[in-house]
Design an enzyme around this catalytic site. Sequence first.
Site, PDB file in Angstrom:
ATOM      1  N   GLU D  47      27.095  56.426  -7.280  1.00 29.57           N
ATOM      2  CA  GLU D  47      26.989  57.645  -6.213  1.00 29.57           C
ATOM      3  C   GLU D  47      26.473  56.267  -5.449  1.00 29.57           C
ATOM      4  O   GLU D  47      25.265  55.674  -5.638  1.00 29.57           O
ATOM      5  CB  GLU D  47      25.624  58.540  -6.516  1.00 29.57           C
ATOM      6  CG  GLU D  47      27.189  59.583  -6.602  1.00 29.57           C
ATOM      7  CD  GLU D  47      25.534  60.400  -6.515  1.00 29.57           C
ATOM      8  OE1 GLU D  47      24.964  61.402  -5.262  1.00 29.57           O
ATOM      9  OE2 GLU D  47      25.200  61.761  -7.644  1.00 29.57           O
ATOM     10  N   ASP D  58      18.987  66.208   1.052  1.00 27.21           N
ATOM     11  CA  ASP D  58      18.176  65.119   0.728  1.00 27.21           C
ATOM     12  C   ASP D  58      16.235  65.672   0.243  1.00 27.21           C
ATOM     13  O   ASP D  58      15.625  66.237   1.600  1.00 27.21           O
ATOM     14  CB  ASP D  58      18.428  63.845   1.050  1.00 27.21           C
ATOM     15  CG  ASP D  58      19.796  63.262   0.389  1.00 27.21           C
ATOM     16  OD1 ASP D  58      19.719  63.384  -0.850  1.00 27.21           O
ATOM     17  OD2 ASP D  58      20.409  63.434   1.561  1.00 27.21           O
TER      18      ASP D  58
END
Lengths: 394, 394, 256, 256
Positions: D47, D58
Amino acid sequence: MNQPPLYMDRPSPAGHFGDFGGRFVPEALMPACLELESAFVDAWSDPAFLEEYRTVLSEFAGRPTPITYLGRFSKQFGVEVYAKREDLAHTGSHKINNVVGQTLLTRRMGKTRVIAETGAGQHGVATATAAARLGLECTVFMGELDTQRQALNVFRMELLGSRVVAVTSGSRTLKDAVNEAMREWVTCVSDTHYCLGSVMGPHPFPWMVREFQSIIGVEAHDQLTRRGVATPDVVVACVGGGSNAAGIFAGFANTSARLVGVEAAGGAAVTNGSPGVLHGMRSMLIQDEQGQIEEAHSISAGLDYPGIGPEHAHLAASGRAEYVGIGDEDVLVALQTLSELEGIIPALESAHAVAWIMQEAGRAIPRGASVLLNLSGRGDKDVAQVREILRGRQ
Amino acid sequence: MNQPPLYMDRPSPAGHFGDFGGRFVPEALMPACLELESAFVDAWSDPAFLEEYRTVLSEFAGRPTPITYLGRFSKQFGVEVYAKREDLAHTGSHKINNVVGQTLLTRRMGKTRVIAETGAGQHGVATATAAARLGLECTVFMGELDTQRQALNVFRMELLGSRVVAVTSGSRTLKDAVNEAMREWVTCVSDTHYCLGSVMGPHPFPWMVREFQSIIGVEAHDQLTRRGVATPDVVVACVGGGSNAAGIFAGFANTSARLVGVEAAGGAAVTNGSPGVLHGMRSMLIQDEQGQIEEAHSISAGLDYPGIGPEHAHLAASGRAEYVGIGDEDVLVALQTLSELEGIIPALESAHAVAWIMQEAGRAIPRGASVLLNLSGRGDKDVAQVREILRGRQ
Amino acid sequence: MKSLEVALRALRESGTTALVPYFMAGATPDWIQHVAAAVHGGANAVEIGIPFSDPMMDGPVIQRAAERALAAGTTLESVCTELSGADLGVPLIAMTYYNLFHHRGLVRSTGLLSGAGVRGAIVPDLTIEESQEWREACAATDIATIFLVAPSTTAERFARLAAATEGFCYASARMAVTGRAEGGGDAQAVVASVRATSDVPTYVGIGITTARQAHDAARFSDGIIVGSALVETILNGATPADTEEFVSKFRHAIDQ
Amino acid sequence: MKSLEVALRALRESGTTALVPYFMAGATPDWIQHVAAAVHGGANAVEIGIPFSDPMMDGPVIQRAAERALAAGTTLESVCTELSGADLGVPLIAMTYYNLFHHRGLVRSTGLLSGAGVRGAIVPDLTIEESQEWREACAATDIATIFLVAPSTTAERFARLAAATEGFCYASARMAVTGRAEGGGDAQAVVASVRATSDVPTYVGIGITTARQAHDAARFSDGIIVGSALVETILNGATPADTEEFVSKFRHAIDQ
Ligand SMILES: Cc1ncc(COP(=O)(O)O)c(C=O)c1O
Ligand SMILES: Cc1ncc(COP(=O)(O)O)c(C=O)c1O
């Protein structure tokens, strides 16, 4: 059989206002957004809920707020200005209207806790206030820089029993506080409502917050009618996320009144921005060529937001409302002028709208025109800052 | 044919409430006092004046202020408490009621200037506000010590176009500011009205200010009636000079309600004082064995006054009202308690009344009794101070 | 008629314009020597200020004097004790605020003053309307109650005040508290208003700070009161000899 | 079927549980060597995070990495350029927020990604409801759109998301943003919910920070995504060799 378009009606089922709005959130939050939407739809058509919302606003938050004719100001600038006095609402701004609605909804959904973001602290204090009244637990996210600049508001929230979390990521200001509140919400959606502070975020927030704020415009329309100026020529409000503007516009969206939203020149998402996706919505944003979100810069912390609510983006795109930018210098002069002439110290945010009237009276606003000004908040929170600025110049 | 005594009626022609009140001023001021008295008597029976006074209060100052039932507080303390929300009035306290009346009267008398004394700055800001609205010149006298402690309020008054004079005599606090305002008034009575901030001073001030503040009690009585608690068991208010207390008592003086005035323990003119003459009136004062006036000491600047209005002295002497003292510690706890339970940060002054309820619920106030609390002002002005105190303890 | 008024009327008969200096009792340890020096310098009576915490009618100089006197522990009792031990040879007039008497009780207060030889009292915050009790207390004594009149006083009040005052009528030269000398005074008009209704001796005070002003006011009044200007020199360290000189300068200016 | 899904299904057929490490492009100058090292260490796909100013999904570690990358001038374009020059030998999956694509236009964005050899995209703030335009833009390319599911996802949504996702379905182990490992996850239940409606490969991510957790999750899923734990070591100065070791440790734990 051309029906004229109906403005400020319900958004589409997916929460779109024209090209704007929608839901751009992590999947983890989708169920909460859907639950909130259906809870709001249900509550907003429940007479018992409406009754409680209105009662709390009138018995706790001081509604209706008056309309003050600004006699000396009007005379000086040659236009007829009526101010809707949200500065007199509990906690000092229109923010309370929204949080009263959302906290009642929180309880109705069986949740026991709210979280909120705040910039200067106005929405945080309002949320802490409404949460205290209902005995809800409350955590407020605030950029670390803002916790330092607005230490007294941090203390206020603490006095009201809330926990304030300083957000240390990004620019450590409002937009980062929103990010952090969203992150937190992901972890606790089951018992926690995210009490968003403006007409932004994912559907149903922009619509719901506008509905909770529309009491401003509904009242104002009614009050002006009783004074014989049912439809003012111009309705003007400052715009950060856009909740006070949406609230007052809602009362006049389908009249002949010109609607004007005044952004901070250093954060003018409509004038200087472009379409983008942030904080759960597609709207107008200030961003660089790369699509990175930029920081807004304004003398008023409450307008330091790089975006605008999606319904405003739509009102701008459709031409129903205009959006203009006003710079810090003019804001300072407007704050002083209104204070001296009318005995009302406006919030720096609200002073943007005042400054626009001063600038355009006799120009974009014809002499003698009637203007409804949304005085979204009081300036007490700002006097220390204004004092420092003005002293620095002597 | 024994008529029960009528409380809070007009004073005697010379301005006496029982043994108290009157006029103790330099001869130079007597004509101004007499002129003021007749102007007030005239205005107060003139429907046009009354109409304007009420209109300004409703359209500018935000009246009527609501009555908030304090649900969580009531539950915790076992009494039914209703708060009259003077904290929501423009400028943040009941002080605006009085200055709206007096500035309208100033204009009616053909005077173009007002002077005022102020302690913490609340009355000064209110006067500056009302003067700005009418375009009256305004000078505010403030003890030098207070100008330092309350620098932001000095700036607020300046923003509103007033001049603030720091008084360097005596203890450089409120009582010296009153002395200095009186001295100034001697020099300029012909074009200047002295806008006194509480129910004190020479006749007609104690009566006139009570009348201008009685709207608090009149509204509250009406609002409670509409809620089915026409006559509360207890009506409680803090007392500095006594204007907010007089205002709310006025609505209930001739009912069965118990009236309780709460003084700062360090300035409890009724509890610890004795009759004396100061600032134009005969009343209860804190003085030493020599008859020298002592300084009051309280955590709340607004109660730092060594006297009390003469009508209160009379209400105390006649037994119609009770006066009690509350210490700084209990006030701090009360401020925190109300903030956390109800989302209302009270002024330190008003927190004295809250503290008394907390102390006496289940004792002097029977369980389940209904209590009308005059929340005379908001705590925003006090949070910096409270923060310093609480931090100093950590 | 109180002895003070008898004396002051006699003084006027004799063609003398009275000079009445003001002293703040206790402002300096030797204050009573200053009073004695003033008498040597030609004072016809003296005003003895008794310090009060909140001197509403006084300007900065007399406020400062009062603060010093209070800080030194001066009380009405201590002043009376000192005065009763001194033999000053001219009428003594007490000047202070009503609370000091009110607090002690009026009979006790007038007793104290009488015992100290005080013959008159100026109580600037005691209006004629509120003065009945006080005057009743004085009635049993030889203390004259002296009322002030001001430029703002109305005709009706001139008549009442001039009728009620004893000893003399105190005419404020200007709308001001003590010690302010700026601007032209209305003293002559005020004196004329008193004279229009009464033959009581009428003295001019408040705003007389120079010998020149005293000279001018002497042309149309029966006496001159000088306060702050003198008190200021004493606060600044003047000796009793300086005070004698100060007073005799005024004396000469008045008599010229 | 997009080539990513073909590859990942084949991987599953082969009995291998996929290991997909996450890297923030541009967080360190040698980031691409770290990616290569991870492939050596046993990664089956990677990724590639493209930094965005407001990474709502995040946690602190990846936020910090993004800030560093942005400060170093990283852009979508610069990442694509670097990727197209590298031959990494495993499928590349871009991960970023929708605004970067929206801002450039979707066709231009997918063109950039395709040109860089990217085979999949994870856009955590792009809901299935808002994804139509994006998916249309991807339709003309070989880019798979990977949707996330979470413990809060409802049955009806599990069905829709599992049907729509391409390549694999990304199952959040817990209600959290990236990098939070506290508390027990619901990964197994989430995976089961996907499986109840679809046979798409289902990978577990968000909250996998230790090899032990990877091992456990491998028992009930088709792949493991590890992000913050790895990114943190890189931010703290790990070399590509360290990264290879890190990845191979996870590889072994998964395969055991
Ligand atoms: C007084 C005031 N006005 C306006 C705003 C801007 O918010 P909005 O645009 O949502 O009304 C704020 C935000 O803090 C505010 O405090
Ligand atoms: C909020 C508040 N309450 C009470 C007071 C005391 O005044 P009063 O006793 O005249 O009401 C003040 C004075 O500043 C005040 O600000």
